[in-house]
Design a protein around this motif. Sequence first.
Motif, mmCIF file in Angstrom:
data_model
loop_
_atom_site.group_PDB
_atom_site.id
_atom_site.type_symbol
_atom_site.label_atom_id
_atom_site.label_comp_id
_atom_site.label_asym_id
_atom_site.label_seq_id
_atom_site.Cartn_x
_atom_site.Cartn_y
_atom_site.Cartn_z
ATOM 1 N N LEU A 158 -23.755 3.412 144.913
ATOM 2 C CA LEU A 158 -24.518 3.413 145.993
ATOM 3 C C LEU A 158 -25.868 3.621 145.956
ATOM 4 C CD1 LEU A 158 -23.668 3.030 149.248
ATOM 5 C CD2 LEU A 158 -24.065 5.479 149.237
ATOM 6 N N GLN A 187 -27.481 0.510 144.239
ATOM 7 C CA GLN A 187 -27.684 -0.505 145.280
ATOM 8 C C GLN A 187 -28.802 -0.320 146.172
ATOM 9 O OE1 GLN A 187 -23.762 -0.376 147.217
ATOM 10 N NE2 GLN A 187 -23.396 -2.493 146.269
ATOM 11 N N ARG A 213 -19.988 -8.660 139.364
ATOM 12 C CA ARG A 213 -19.686 -8.771 140.676
ATOM 13 C C ARG A 213 -20.735 -9.399 141.513
ATOM 14 N NH1 ARG A 213 -16.956 -4.215 140.393
ATOM 15 N NH2 ARG A 213 -18.381 -3.024 141.533
ATOM 16 N N GLU A 214 -21.914 -8.666 141.022
ATOM 17 C CA GLU A 214 -23.201 -9.078 142.242
ATOM 18 C C GLU A 214 -23.750 -10.346 141.510
ATOM 19 O OE1 GLU A 214 -25.893 -5.965 141.267
ATOM 20 O OE2 GLU A 214 -24.620 -4.503 142.659
ATOM 21 N N GLY A 215 -23.039 -11.002 140.491
ATOM 22 C CA GLY A 215 -23.489 -12.518 140.347
ATOM 23 C C GLY A 215 -24.634 -12.785 139.147
ATOM 24 N N GLN A 216 -24.635 -11.465 138.596
ATOM 25 C CA GLN A 216 -25.642 -11.325 137.378
ATOM 26 C C GLN A 216 -24.964 -11.718 136.034
ATOM 27 O OE1 GLN A 216 -28.736 -8.633 137.134
ATOM 28 N NE2 GLN A 216 -28.161 -7.553 138.912
ATOM 29 N N PRO A 217 -25.497 -12.730 135.262
ATOM 30 C CA PRO A 217 -24.915 -12.792 133.914
ATOM 31 C C PRO A 217 -25.141 -11.719 132.925
ATOM 32 C CG PRO A 217 -27.092 -14.194 134.164
ATOM 33 C CD PRO A 217 -26.743 -13.341 135.568
ATOM 34 N N SER A 234 -26.116 -14.721 145.609
ATOM 35 C CA SER A 234 -25.153 -13.791 145.438
ATOM 36 C C SER A 234 -25.791 -12.274 145.466
ATOM 37 C CB SER A 234 -24.008 -13.721 144.421
ATOM 38 O OG SER A 234 -23.385 -12.402 144.238
ATOM 39 N N ARG A 235 -26.837 -12.329 144.525
ATOM 40 C CA ARG A 235 -27.572 -11.203 144.319
ATOM 41 C C ARG A 235 -28.464 -10.605 145.679
ATOM 42 N NH1 ARG A 235 -31.396 -11.164 139.091
ATOM 43 N NH2 ARG A 235 -29.757 -12.691 138.376
ATOM 44 N N ALA A 277 -18.439 6.169 142.608
ATOM 45 C CA ALA A 277 -18.717 5.389 143.908
ATOM 46 C C ALA A 277 -20.193 5.832 144.566
ATOM 47 C CB ALA A 277 -17.722 5.471 144.917
#
Lengths: 243, 181
Positions: free
Chosen positions: A50, A53, A209-213, B103-104, A46
Amino acid sequence: MNESKNEPVSREHINAYLDGELTLEEREHLLIRMASDPNLRAEICAQRTLKEQVRVAYDNLPRPNASATHRYLNAAWRQSLVAGVLLVLGLSGGWLAHDRLDQSPVVERLAGLPAGLQPVTLSERVDTQRVVLHLDSSAPERLSASLDVAERLARSRGQGQVELVVNSFGLDLLRQDRSPERARIERLAERYPNLVFVACGQTVARLLREGQPVVLLPEARVASSAINEIVARLRQGWVYVKV
Amino acid sequence: MLPFVFDFATRRRLEAMRPRLYRLAYAWCHDSHLADDLAQDALTKSLTRMGQLREVQALEGWLFSILNNCWRDHLRGDREFEDIAEMDELIYSGEPGPEQQVSRRQTRDRVRRAIASLPLGQRQVLTLVDIEECAYAQVAGILEIPVGTVMSRLSRARQALRGLLENEDKRVTQTHLRRVK
């Protein structure tokens, strides 16, 4: 930054681990704790998420009006400097990491390992024919350097095994659209059946999850997480090397 | 031809640092114009003080500490400075791209917003360690604080950040559920 065996691991200590501030001995102790403590592993995961991110939060920043900038050099020249910045980042990272490491007491030298990289072991019965390499950076020269090490070790261990585990930014090495080393990985996988490429499932899941392929190279296997994979290998007597 | 006053190699090395100075300054103040000014100030000051730099490897830390001084000067001159102004503009501006990009960007904005709400001292330590990958000792040198303070601020910053992001996750989920009903 000493932590006794039974006390809970402090936040500062976990931070120091993730930030590369622990000595080799401290890292070994923490890895032992992680091996038997799933909560600690989850906490470290976790915290690592972070950290990542924060790291990417300021990529592609909005620029103020162009007229206010470009005071020294023109735009084309600025572009050409990006590669130089990457190089500096990667080199300075390596330099700092090297500076902070101690010599492993168990396996002092691992045949085929370039100077500057330190082997770590956990098990009482160490098999130096089996090595797990770990990459978490996407600096181009780190990517190619990790393959250099993997190739060298795989060549010298015909009967042994070499596993290159990538997570965090290191995942780029095994991503179809981002890896600058696709051709080389294909060649290596063909030539050395004892060399395996492993991607961290946790990193993949986070990116999705973050939308990256995320499309991985056909040579890549996916582990539940890099930490789990490394800890499992260490328990089996493998030698661990951060590259 | 560009008018070179200082030697080319030095200029090139400093100029190469501009994007990183800008990014770090932005992470501190969350204002693109101010960040650009701070990065520019730091580069200008560094040119006049080049003689003070003894080691090539120390360049980054040295520039970051100059940036920190510029930032402090700015804060001293502008006590009313509101560092999360412009955040709304930042979040809702820009062309809507493909879904993935949105989203990113949302994730990034969420994290930036959370970082912007941290106390300044924590924000500086966090960004130096995570964005610039500085060692604790280096951060201590740049901000002129003890290493122990670096560690405790970092720990508090990450704890607070996790709390902020988790709360927001819950809020987003709840809003979403309400909408679905």
